[in-house]
Design an enzyme around this catalytic site. Structure first.
Site, PDB file in Angstrom:
ATOM      1  N   CYS A 182       0.825  -1.204   0.000  1.00  0.00           N
ATOM      2  CA  CYS A 182       0.000   0.000   0.000  1.00  0.00           C
ATOM      3  C   CYS A 182       0.868   1.267   0.000  1.00  0.00           C
ATOM      4  O   CYS A 182       1.568   1.545  -0.961  1.00  0.00           O
ATOM      5  CB  CYS A 182      -0.980  -0.033   1.172  1.00  0.00           C
ATOM      6  SG  CYS A 182      -2.371   1.119   1.003  1.00  0.00           S
ATOM      7  N   HIS A 220      -3.742  -5.541   1.170  1.00  0.00           N
ATOM      8  CA  HIS A 220      -3.551  -5.899   2.575  1.00  0.00           C
ATOM      9  C   HIS A 220      -4.043  -7.330   2.808  1.00  0.00           C
ATOM     10  O   HIS A 220      -5.026  -7.755   2.204  1.00  0.00           O
ATOM     11  CB  HIS A 220      -4.346  -4.962   3.487  1.00  0.00           C
ATOM     12  CG  HIS A 220      -3.843  -3.557   3.490  1.00  0.00           C
ATOM     13  ND1 HIS A 220      -2.649  -3.199   4.078  1.00  0.00           N
ATOM     14  CD2 HIS A 220      -4.379  -2.415   2.983  1.00  0.00           C
ATOM     15  CE1 HIS A 220      -2.469  -1.892   3.934  1.00  0.00           C
ATOM     16  NE2 HIS A 220      -3.497  -1.395   3.267  1.00  0.00           N
TER      17      HIS A 220
END
Length: 511
Positions: free
Chosen positions: A328, A436
């Site tokens: 991310c 994630h």
């Protein structure tokens, strides 16, 4: 209408989240439909539900313990700190904007209808709701318009169990002092006290417990030992950041000031022969086998922090010797540039670490989705990931474009709309993705650890057979077993059913 019981603490990190999870597990085992609830959570570890809504990971952990799918109803308000005096405010899973602490304090009473609605919707799905407070009910500067501790207990007409942390010392003063600072109607809601994180023989506590009960007028319902249990904890005071020991396979996670979703790496902690260290200085970095750049609530600010303290240069120097993996915000940092034309974070454009041929532009609309897919034909050290299935979720404020001809790390399907896309970049020793939870599925973490070991001519025992989901289930059962042994569950059931806990005459409740 569901029955309700609330866990409050004398301070942050007293053990509220863990005890809430444990009670959820016990109630599930005893045949109840049970759900956790926390009206307001402040955390940078978050999760995306099946509907694409954002909630705190602590309530996800508690939902897992309860054996149910996580829902934003369990955490209607999430505050994600953006700096020392402000947070992004998320209500019912949607961002409503950034607010200073002062502005939010003045605004929060407007959120009471949202809290009530979420709770009443959750009631339709549960026989029992275990509610978690936040911080301490005795924070008198925050008591006005409270929506998370005693104010919430009044709103829900809930009995309260008050938890003190003996491991940090002064537990009797913690519990008595908290009760003294409560108003009489608030104190009347406290039906039992719990002494948590005790090391030693409970017999030596008996004189103190007797005096505590005499002075407070509230019975001690249990002394819970310090537990060696691995479940996801609250991010603000996690002890995971304290680990310094290095194992055969050493993984260093960069501890940004605004680190988010470090739960992504918990799976590695369960593999024998692997250490996961969180480092925030060049002196702590050493020579890890893999360096992970995790998620960040402020990509540009945290990249600047890393640049100023020398970690960026140190990581780039390790490239090739250490494998580097960005998730991310960490993935965005590994690229060539990060642009912020709408001043979502810092504004302007800054150079990235230039380890991946990627350009990122931050956008005002947050991307929130669950994804599933497969790794592409992965090159380099982690070639063994090729073709393996992926499941996870995305939470980010930008779009990254890889240079033409780059090898994507994976191909994903958006669970919400069915659209397909390529994600991430795979180099020989540098990798990046927006997903994630990517390491949790199947044997992905074990394959990565085996690849790192092979580079060093080592083998890691028991890695390839690990099932992280099954492991977490054993931890929830272990937690429940420990609490059954050290809490008076008959007394808790009596309180839950509207009775008064009395050590001298406790009737067993038929479950």
């Amino acid at each position: 209408m569901a029955k309700v019981i609330m866990i409050q603490g004398t301070m942050s990190n007293a053990g509220k989240s863990l005890l809430t999870a444990g009670l959820c597990r016990i109630l599930k085992q005893d045949g109840y439909r049970v759900a956790p609830f926390k009206s307001q959570n402040m955390a940078l570890n978050s999760y995306i539900t099946e509907e694409g809504l954002e909630m705190g990971r602590a309530q996800v952990m508690q939902a897992e313990a309860a054996g149910i799918e996580p829902s934003v109803l369990m955490n209607p308000i999430l505050l994600k700190p953006t700096n020392d005096v402000g947070s992004q405010v998320i209500v019912n899973g949607e961002v409503i904007g950034n607010m200073s602490a002062k502005d939010y304090f003045a605004y929060k009473r407007q959120l009471i209808p949202d809290i009530r609605k979420a709770f009443h919707e959750l009631e339709k799905q549960a026989d029992v709701i275990v509610v978690e407070g936040a911080g301490s009910p005795a924070e008198i500067n925050l008591k006005e318009n409270d929506i998370v501790n005693m104010g919430l207990a009044d709103m829900l007409d809930s009995p309260v169990l008050l938890v003190g942390d003996i491991d940090r010392g002064g537990v009797f003063a913690q519990l008595l002092g908290t009760l003294m600072l409560l108003e009489e109607h608030e104190k009347a809601r406290v039906k039992g006290l719990i002494i948590n994180k005790f090391r030693g023989d409970p017999f030596i506590l008996e004189p103190g417990i007797a005096m505590l009960e005499e002075k407070s007028g509230v019975p001690v319902i249990g002394v819970v030992p310090y537990m060696d249990i691995s479940v996801e904890d609250e991010d603000s005071l996690t002890t995971r950041f304290d680990t310094r020991k290095e194992a055969q396979i050493d993984i260093a996670v960069i501890r940004f000031p605004r680190i988010s979703n470090f739960t992504d790496f918990s799976v590695f902690e369960q593999i024998n022969g692997v250490s996961v260290r969180y480092v925030d200085s060049v002196s702590q970095l050493h020579r890890p086998d893999m360096i992970i750049l995790p998620g960040s609530k402020n990509t540009m600010g945290d990249l600047k922090w890393m640049r100023q303290n020398g970690l960026e240069a140190a990581i780039k120097k390790r490239n090739g010797e250490s494998v580097i993996f960005g998730i991310c915000g960490g993935y965005q940092m590994l690229g060539c540039t990060v642009s912020d034309p709408n001043a979502v974070e810092e504004g302007g454009t800054m150079h990235g670490m230039e380890l991946l041929p990627v350009e990122t532009e931050l956008e005002t609309q947050k991307i929130r989705t669950r994804v599933e897919g497969t790794f592409e034909k992965v090159s380099g050290v982690f070639s063994g990931l090729s073709g393996r299935k992926i499941r996870g979720y995305e939470i980010h404020m930008g779009v990254s474009k890889a240079a033409e001809g780059c090898s994507p790390l994976c191909t994903l399907t958006n669970v919400l709309d069915g659209r397909n896309k390529e994600d991430g970049v795979a180099g020989e020793t540098v990798y990046g993705t927006y997903v994630h939870g990517i390491f949790d599925e199947g044997e992905i973490a074990s394959v990565m650890v085996s690849a790192l070991a092979q580079r060093k001519g080592l083998s890691v025992e028991n890695g390839l057979t690990m099932d992280y989901g099954a492991f977490k289930e054993t931890q929830y059962d272990k937690l429940a077993d420990t609490l059954r042994k050290h809490l008076d569950m008959d007394g808790i059931y009596r309180i839950l059913n509207g009775g008064t806990y009395d050590k001298r005459s406790i009737d067993k409740v038929e479950n």
